[in-house]
Design a protein around this motif. Structure first.
Motif, PDB file in Angstrom:
ATOM      1  N   PHE A   1       0.906  -1.159  -0.288  1.00 12.70           N
ATOM      2  CA  PHE A   1      -0.573  -0.083  -0.149  1.00 12.70           C
ATOM      3  C   PHE A   1       0.906   1.286   0.056  1.00 12.70           C
TER       4      PHE A   1
ATOM      5  N   PRO B   1       0.315  11.093  13.041  1.00 13.46           N
ATOM      6  CA  PRO B   1      -1.298  10.075  12.840  1.00 13.46           C
ATOM      7  C   PRO B   1      -1.495   8.643  13.114  1.00 13.46           C
ATOM      8  N   ILE B   2      -1.764   7.969  14.186  1.00 11.47           N
ATOM      9  CA  ILE B   2      -1.408   7.124  14.301  1.00 11.47           C
ATOM     10  C   ILE B   2      -2.921   5.594  14.085  1.00 11.47           C
ATOM     11  N   LEU B   3      -1.741   3.833  13.460  1.00 12.11           N
ATOM     12  CA  LEU B   3      -3.316   4.261  13.408  1.00 12.11           C
ATOM     13  C   LEU B   3      -2.871   2.685  14.813  1.00 12.11           C
TER      14      LEU B   3
ATOM     15  N   GLN C   1      -9.375  -8.117   7.696  1.00 11.91           N
ATOM     16  CA  GLN C   1      -9.204  -6.505   7.821  1.00 11.91           C
ATOM     17  C   GLN C   1      -8.228  -5.634   8.690  1.00 11.91           C
TER      18      GLN C   1
ATOM     19  N   LEU D   1      -8.276  -3.544   5.245  1.00  7.89           N
ATOM     20  CA  LEU D   1      -8.299  -2.291   4.784  1.00  7.89           C
ATOM     21  C   LEU D   1      -7.956  -0.806   5.600  1.00  7.89           C
ATOM     22  N   ARG D   2      -7.238  -1.852   7.015  1.00  7.35           N
ATOM     23  CA  ARG D   2      -6.209  -0.947   7.783  1.00  7.35           C
ATOM     24  C   ARG D   2      -5.353  -0.112   7.216  1.00  7.35           C
TER      25      ARG D   2
ATOM     26  N   GLU E   1      -4.472   0.353   4.184  1.00  9.68           N
ATOM     27  CA  GLU E   1      -4.677   0.695   2.927  1.00  9.68           C
ATOM     28  C   GLU E   1      -5.312   2.023   3.071  1.00  9.68           C
ATOM     29  N   ALA E   2      -6.492   2.234   3.970  1.00  3.86           N
ATOM     30  CA  ALA E   2      -6.856   2.960   4.538  1.00  3.86           C
ATOM     31  C   ALA E   2      -5.959   4.497   5.462  1.00  3.86           C
ATOM     32  N   PHE E   3      -5.214   4.131   5.771  1.00  3.38           N
ATOM     33  CA  PHE E   3      -4.098   4.007   6.929  1.00  3.38           C
ATOM     34  C   PHE E   3      -3.032   5.181   5.759  1.00  3.38           C
TER      35      PHE E   3
ATOM     36  N   GLU F   1      -4.072   5.754   2.558  1.00  4.55           N
ATOM     37  CA  GLU F   1      -4.535   6.442   1.815  1.00  4.55           C
ATOM     38  C   GLU F   1      -4.545   7.985   2.542  1.00  4.55           C
ATOM     39  N   MET F   2      -5.199   8.135   4.260  1.00  4.88           N
ATOM     40  CA  MET F   2      -5.020   9.972   4.856  1.00  4.88           C
ATOM     41  C   MET F   2      -3.520   9.733   4.758  1.00  4.88           C
TER      42      MET F   2
ATOM     43  N   VAL G   1      -3.517  11.408   1.171  1.00  2.00           N
ATOM     44  CA  VAL G   1      -4.080  11.857   0.301  1.00  2.00           C
ATOM     45  C   VAL G   1      -5.264  12.706   0.882  1.00  2.00           C
ATOM     46  N   MET G   2      -5.083  12.527   2.033  1.00  2.00           N
ATOM     47  CA  MET G   2      -6.038  13.753   3.181  1.00  2.00           C
ATOM     48  C   MET G   2      -4.990  15.035   3.669  1.00  2.00           C
ATOM     49  N   SER G   3      -3.637  15.023   3.329  1.00  2.24           N
ATOM     50  CA  SER G   3      -2.840  15.593   3.876  1.00  2.24           C
ATOM     51  C   SER G   3      -2.682  17.485   2.979  1.00  2.24           C
TER      52      SER G   3
END
Lengths: 313, 237
Positions: A202, A282-284, A297, A300-301, A303-305, A307-308, A311-313
């Motif tokens: 990822f 940011p902490i996962l 599961q 997914l976490r 991949e989402a981390f 992305e965040m 993408v979100m930065s």
């Protein structure tokens, strides 16, 4: 053939080799296990316990790190002892007392039969220097985090043979890598054998593995210097010391985010909120239970981390 | 036109967006998702999300976390925290710190829990909100396990609580379970199909101190976010 001594957490490997023994970190067999142990809290200890009880680990005796790190090991180690396994209990001092640790090292040396070959201290010191150089390679994007982790995690027992292990370190691929975000992995190592590869899939480049770095950071060439160094073993001491060490490494390694791996039923899980309070990244937080390939599961976490962070930065 | 396709565990949703306005949307059961794109136009760029995001045609597939973040910010750029209550899991996203937590190991805070309860009462899950509104008090239910909560519901019925009061208590237990995942925030947006249940909104309002927002079509927020993600693709981000 030298005696093989199982160790349940970090025990100075240079001292064990100097005593003419071959350490085997019993945790290193767990991620590739497919067993589902009964009567378990944490799968790490339950699996090595069952393997010892079932004769599935080729060890002559066991050193249980009971004080200051894994409390489940204290009980499961006693089960091994009651089954007939010669067992020694090694305690780290929570307050970093050097004299106390030196006395623990002296007891360990007596259990192991005395120091026989002091040359092992310098040999392993050189290997740890090589390990730190390898660690720097991934920090500088010249090696994959997964390859480096595979090498560093074996510094607790040097894979049973320092000479061969040195050659293994030389063979870790050096390559320029591409990624989307730099992450640190704190906590106990993931029980998923493909965790780092999954994260890399990822675009997450793991530039810090907290526990294996402890294996490299600590060392010594005498009982005094070992005691002075290993008294700082961060997993056994106050959390504030550990947080400070992690903060320094996160800054130095220029990470974008932190992954905190927690193990089901491990007391270290309770540390999560402290890390979230004190690490300004940011902490996962992810949790594993049994050793299996990365679950959907978890994917997914991750991949989402990714992305965040990207993408979100 | 940007198209977002959200194929989740229970339903599939599509949203068409043009000039940042939703011009079309549709919801079908998950296994009928092909109906949403079965219009002969195979050359479109669809951004997918949801459990089945990689199993459906897409030019980009993003997680529900990113889709929810984009969709919620479309409705309110000031939103701090999102609670996305899905059929099989619940996600809480803190947009201030780019962090999230997912509950997918325990059914007690997911739509599946409500399905289970509705099945027990032999009523449509869509009627839970109306029945909740008829209660003036609630039965106290354990909030730790969805499966054992059913046996607790039975005990409360035996002890004299009405079905409406047990459903009220059920929603309260649901909200308490979710609140354990939610950080302190001024504004919290609820999204996901489960939020169409007004009893859940009421219970979460009772439990959290935050201002609770519910967008007009909470079920479509992730599909909307996926459609909006297309703009980022076009920008090369």
């Amino acid at each position: 053939m030298n005696d093989t001594i199982g160790i349940t957490a970090l025990v100075p490997p240079e001292l064990m080799y100097a005593c003419g023994k071959r350490p085997l970190d019993v945790n290193n067999v767990v991620p590739v296990s497919s067993s589902s142990p009964s009567n378990k809290l944490c799968a790490w200890t339950a699996i090595w316990r069952d393997m010892i009880l079932n004769g599935g680990l080729d060890i002559d005796s066991l050193v249980v790190v009971a004080g200051g790190d894994c409390h489940n090991a204290l009980v499961d180690g006693q089960k091994a002892e009651l089954s007939g396994m010669p067992t020694h209990y090694f305690f780290y001092p929570f307050d970093g007392d050097t004299d106390y640790l030196r006395s623990q090292l002296e007891k360990l040396v007596r259990f192991l039969g005395g120091i026989q070959d002091e040359r092992m201290f310098s040999l392993i010191s050189d290997l740890k220097a090589k390990g730190r150089a390898l660690d720097e390679l991934r920090v500088n994007d010249r090696a994959r985090g997964s390859d480096v982790f595979s090498a560093l995690i074996s510094f607790s027992d040097l894979a049973g043979n320092p000479d061969i292990f040195g050659k293994t370190l030389d063979s870790v691929p050096r390559t320029d890598i591409r990624y989307s975000s730099r992450v640190a992995l704190i906590g106990v190592p993931p029980i998923y054998p493909d965790f780092h590869e999954t994260a890399e899939g990822f675009g997450l480049h793991v530039v810090y593995d907290e526990l294996p770095y402890e294996f490299l950071r600590l060392g010594g060439s005498s009982l005094d210097s070992l005691a002075s160094s290993y008294r700082d073993y961060s997993f056994a001491g106050p959390l504030k010391n550990r947080v400070r060490l992690i903060q320094d490494e996160l800054l130095r390694r220029r990470v974008d985010g932190v992954i905190h791996y927690t193990q089901y039923a491990c007391h270290h899980t309770l540390e999560d909120e402290i890390f979230r309070q004190h690490l300004d990244y940011p902490i996962l937080t992810v949790q594993g239970d049994l050793p299996r390939p990365s679950t959907e599961q978890l994917k997914l976490r991750l991949e989402a981390f990714a992305e965040m962070l990207g993408v979100m930065s | 036109m940007n198209i977002g396709l959200d194929v989740g565990s229970t339903t599939a949703k599509i949203v068409h967006v043009e000039e940042r306005e939703v011009i079309f949307s549709k919801v079908v059961p998950s296994h009928h998702w092909t109906e949403l794109i079965d219009d002969g136009q195979d050359d479109r760029c669809i951004v997918s999300t949801g459990y089945f995001r990689k199993k459906v045609p897409h030019c980009a597939a993003i997680t529900e976390i990113t889709a929810a973040s984009l969709g919620a910010r479309y409705h309110n750029p000031e939103t701090q925290v999102i609670i996305d209550i899905g059929g099989q899991d619940t996600k809480v996203i803190d947009l201030r710190s780019n962090t999230f937590v997912i509950n997918d190991k325990c059914s007690a805070g997911t739509g599946a829990f409500l399905e289970l309860a509705a099945h027990y009462f032999d009523i449509p899950v869509g009627s839970l909100g109306r029945l909740h509104s008829l209660a003036t008090k609630g039965a106290q239910l354990n909030n730790t396990c969805g499966v054992f909560a059913i046996s607790e519901m039975i005990s409360q019925l035996v002890s004299g609580y009405s079905m409406e009061e047990v459903i009220y208590g059920l929603h309260q237990a649901f909200a308490l379970k979710i609140s354990q995942m939610v950080p302190s925030a001024d504004t919290v947006m609820l999204i996901g199909g489960t939020v169409r249940n007004t009893g859940i909104i009421d219970a979460i309002n009772n439990v959290l101190d935050s201002k609770i927002e519910v967008p007009g079509a909470p079920q479509l927020v992730n599909a909307l976010g996926a459609a909006l993600y297309r703009e980022r693709l076009d920008d090369g981000r």
